[in-house]
Design a protein around this motif. Structure first.
Motif, mmCIF file in Angstrom:
data_model
loop_
_atom_site.group_PDB
_atom_site.id
_atom_site.type_symbol
_atom_site.label_atom_id
_atom_site.label_comp_id
_atom_site.label_asym_id
_atom_site.label_seq_id
_atom_site.Cartn_x
_atom_site.Cartn_y
_atom_site.Cartn_z
ATOM 1 N N GLY A 151 0.584 -1.231 0.047
ATOM 2 C CA GLY A 151 -0.216 0.097 0.095
ATOM 3 C C GLY A 151 0.936 1.370 -0.100
ATOM 4 N N GLY A 152 1.918 1.093 -0.104
ATOM 5 C CA GLY A 152 2.947 2.513 -0.112
ATOM 6 C C GLY A 152 3.381 2.750 -1.607
ATOM 7 N N GLN A 153 4.479 3.643 -1.557
ATOM 8 C CA GLN A 153 5.068 4.150 -2.475
ATOM 9 C C GLN A 153 6.587 3.812 -2.712
ATOM 10 O OE1 GLN A 153 3.220 5.540 -5.508
ATOM 11 N NE2 GLN A 153 1.412 4.978 -4.105
ATOM 12 N N TYR A 154 7.275 3.427 -3.926
ATOM 13 C CA TYR A 154 8.564 3.209 -4.075
ATOM 14 C C TYR A 154 9.145 4.807 -4.044
ATOM 15 C CZ TYR A 154 7.578 -1.536 -4.804
ATOM 16 O OH TYR A 154 7.377 -3.063 -4.916
ATOM 17 N N ASP A 155 10.440 4.754 -3.766
ATOM 18 C CA ASP A 155 11.188 6.045 -3.623
ATOM 19 C C ASP A 155 11.314 6.363 -5.063
ATOM 20 O OD1 ASP A 155 13.399 7.882 -2.155
ATOM 21 O OD2 ASP A 155 14.367 7.074 -3.765
ATOM 22 N N PRO A 156 11.432 7.551 -5.612
ATOM 23 C CA PRO A 156 11.707 7.997 -7.037
ATOM 24 C C PRO A 156 13.045 7.273 -7.548
ATOM 25 C CG PRO A 156 10.946 9.949 -5.617
ATOM 26 C CD PRO A 156 11.209 8.865 -4.708
ATOM 27 N N SER A 157 13.986 7.117 -6.728
ATOM 28 C CA SER A 157 15.333 6.531 -7.105
ATOM 29 C C SER A 157 15.143 5.003 -7.839
ATOM 30 C CB SER A 157 16.412 6.458 -6.171
ATOM 31 O OG SER A 157 15.811 5.672 -5.229
ATOM 32 N N ILE A 158 14.201 4.364 -7.627
ATOM 33 C CA ILE A 158 13.667 2.920 -7.904
ATOM 34 C C ILE A 158 12.156 3.006 -8.614
ATOM 35 C CG2 ILE A 158 15.566 2.013 -6.515
ATOM 36 C CD1 ILE A 158 12.891 0.965 -4.852
ATOM 37 N N ALA A 159 11.537 3.916 -8.556
ATOM 38 C CA ALA A 159 10.095 3.572 -8.855
ATOM 39 C C ALA A 159 10.059 3.113 -10.356
ATOM 40 C CB ALA A 159 9.354 4.962 -8.615
ATOM 41 N N ASP A 160 10.615 3.932 -11.133
ATOM 42 C CA ASP A 160 10.601 3.378 -12.430
ATOM 43 C C ASP A 160 11.254 2.107 -12.818
ATOM 44 O OD1 ASP A 160 9.096 5.779 -12.958
ATOM 45 O OD2 ASP A 160 10.772 7.093 -13.584
ATOM 46 N N LYS A 161 12.111 1.601 -11.938
ATOM 47 C CA LYS A 161 12.559 0.377 -12.058
ATOM 48 C C LYS A 161 12.259 -0.884 -11.582
ATOM 49 C CE LYS A 161 16.804 1.751 -10.625
ATOM 50 N NZ LYS A 161 18.412 1.797 -10.651
ATOM 51 N N VAL A 162 11.160 -0.712 -10.923
ATOM 52 C CA VAL A 162 10.432 -2.053 -10.506
ATOM 53 C C VAL A 162 9.494 -2.675 -11.353
ATOM 54 C CG1 VAL A 162 8.732 -2.864 -8.701
ATOM 55 C CG2 VAL A 162 10.390 -0.805 -8.129
ATOM 56 N N SER A 163 9.900 -4.010 -11.724
ATOM 57 C CA SER A 163 9.261 -4.882 -12.258
ATOM 58 C C SER A 163 8.247 -5.905 -11.542
ATOM 59 C CB SER A 163 9.800 -5.556 -13.364
ATOM 60 O OG SER A 163 10.675 -4.690 -14.346
ATOM 61 N N VAL A 164 7.038 -5.811 -11.558
ATOM 62 C CA VAL A 164 6.182 -6.569 -10.669
ATOM 63 C C VAL A 164 5.993 -7.722 -11.334
ATOM 64 C CG1 VAL A 164 4.039 -6.566 -9.640
ATOM 65 C CG2 VAL A 164 4.955 -4.580 -9.796
ATOM 66 N N ALA A 165 6.025 -9.054 -10.354
ATOM 67 C CA ALA A 165 5.867 -10.241 -10.820
ATOM 68 C C ALA A 165 4.626 -10.880 -10.226
ATOM 69 C CB ALA A 165 7.177 -11.228 -10.610
ATOM 70 N N ASP A 166 4.150 -11.793 -10.970
ATOM 71 C CA ASP A 166 2.683 -12.567 -10.314
ATOM 72 C C ASP A 166 3.307 -13.573 -9.429
ATOM 73 O OD1 ASP A 166 4.025 -14.106 -12.199
ATOM 74 O OD2 ASP A 166 2.043 -14.987 -12.992
ATOM 75 N N LYS A 167 4.320 -14.079 -9.487
ATOM 76 C CA LYS A 167 4.780 -15.010 -8.467
ATOM 77 C C LYS A 167 6.376 -15.065 -8.038
ATOM 78 C CE LYS A 167 3.878 -18.720 -11.280
ATOM 79 N NZ LYS A 167 3.123 -17.985 -12.262
ATOM 80 N N VAL A 168 6.808 -15.630 -7.019
ATOM 81 C CA VAL A 168 8.005 -15.272 -6.746
ATOM 82 C C VAL A 168 9.020 -15.977 -7.830
ATOM 83 C CG1 VAL A 168 8.229 -17.272 -5.100
ATOM 84 C CG2 VAL A 168 10.014 -15.414 -4.912
ATOM 85 N N GLY A 169 8.605 -17.278 -8.393
ATOM 86 C CA GLY A 169 9.146 -18.009 -9.459
ATOM 87 C C GLY A 169 9.524 -16.950 -10.674
ATOM 88 N N THR A 170 8.341 -16.233 -11.020
ATOM 89 C CA THR A 170 8.293 -15.383 -11.969
ATOM 90 C C THR A 170 9.603 -14.169 -11.927
ATOM 91 O OG1 THR A 170 5.977 -15.612 -12.326
ATOM 92 C CG2 THR A 170 7.184 -13.689 -13.607
#
Length: 290
Positions: free
Chosen positions: A190-209
């Protein structure tokens, strides 16, 4: 702590256990699936029919669980339906929707709490089964140096993180990031990523992904479990997150409240935690007993 990709197979050096694991690897039936609907749970053996158990298990158990199931079938004749390996939150949602299940094993206490509060599991059968570690991985051999959690802000490339609403590893990752000021909510959701990484986060549907994103080179680093290093080739540990940077990683298991074979389901959970050869399999894949 594991700061280098050293195999935990040293934990199972016993010759008898090693032979048992090797035999299972060659003959264990493939019972895993990450897609499709679950098969119906079987009725109890009281009517004389063979018992087939339906298990819903956290995605990170996808390699170890089939070997343990094959061992149990060999010992008892009990078989297993198409075991579902998904994000723990997704599994609970399937159970809310009426999916027939005998056993639920999640990768976080919070997710099992949700199942218990919704009366989806028998609380009396709940037990903590395994623990794990949160690690930051890189492509094997890559020149990506991580000596602290905050170093992910300096890597060139994306950061793979599980979707925290469904993937406990993602919530643990965000908690670790929050501990160094890179995420705004200490609970990891429910939070926000710091601007230094916000554009670099790739969200995965599983830990294996998330692990696969790194192995394929789509992400420079990713937050996964120690056990995932043994599930996927092409990745290695760059850094092990300190225990105090996130909540304890615990895998609870419980018999489903709707199981038609509750006694047999409970017996399998007990086997998972007490049988010497089963324990050797869990250890081989990086899981430690809770």
């Amino acid at each position: 702590m594991l700061n280098t990709p050293v195999s935990r197979r040293t934990l199972v050096a016993s010759a008898s256990s090693a032979l048992a694991v090797a035999a299972l690897a060659g003959c264990g039936a493939d019972t895993s699936s990450t897609t499709g609907s679950a098969s119906p749970a079987s009725s109890s053996a009281s009517d004389g029919s063979a018992v087939e158990l339906q298990i819903f298990a956290a995605n990170s158990l996808e390699k170890a669980m089939p070997e343990v199931e094959a061992l149990y079938t060999e010992r008892t004749g009990v078989t297993f339906a198409d075991t579902q390996y998904k994000g723990s939150g997704d599994l609970v949602e399937q159970m809310r929707g009426g999916a027939p299940v005998d056993i639920l094993i999640t990768a976080s206490s919070g997710t099992m709490d949700d199942a218990e509060e919704a009366d989806l599991v028998d609380a009396a059968t709940r037990q903590d089964m395994f623990t794990n570690e949160l690690v930051i991985v890189r492509v094997a051999g890559a020149d990506v140096q991580i000596s602290a959690i905050g170093d992910v802000a300096n890597v060139e490339g994306n950061i793979a993180i599980g979707e925290p609403g469904a993937v406990p590893a993602g919530k643990y990752a965000n908690q670790a990031l929050a501990s160094v000021g890179l995420y705004s909510e200490a609970e990891g959701e429910g939070g926000q990523y710091d601007p230094s990484i916000a554009d670099k986060v790739s969200v995965a549907d599983k830990v294996g992904t998330a692990a696969q994103y790194v192995a394929a080179g789509d992400c420079a680093v990713g937050f996964v479990y120690t056990s995932d290093v043994y599930r996927y080739e092409g990745i290695e540990v760059a850094f092990t997150c300190p225990d105090d940077s996130h909540k304890p990683i615990v895998y609870p298991g419980a018999v489903s409240a709707s199981s038609e074979a509750p006694d047999e389901a409970a017996e399998f959970l007990d086997f998972c935690m007490t049988d010497e050869d089963a324990l050797a399999i869990w250890a081989e894949y990086g899981f430690e007993l809770a």
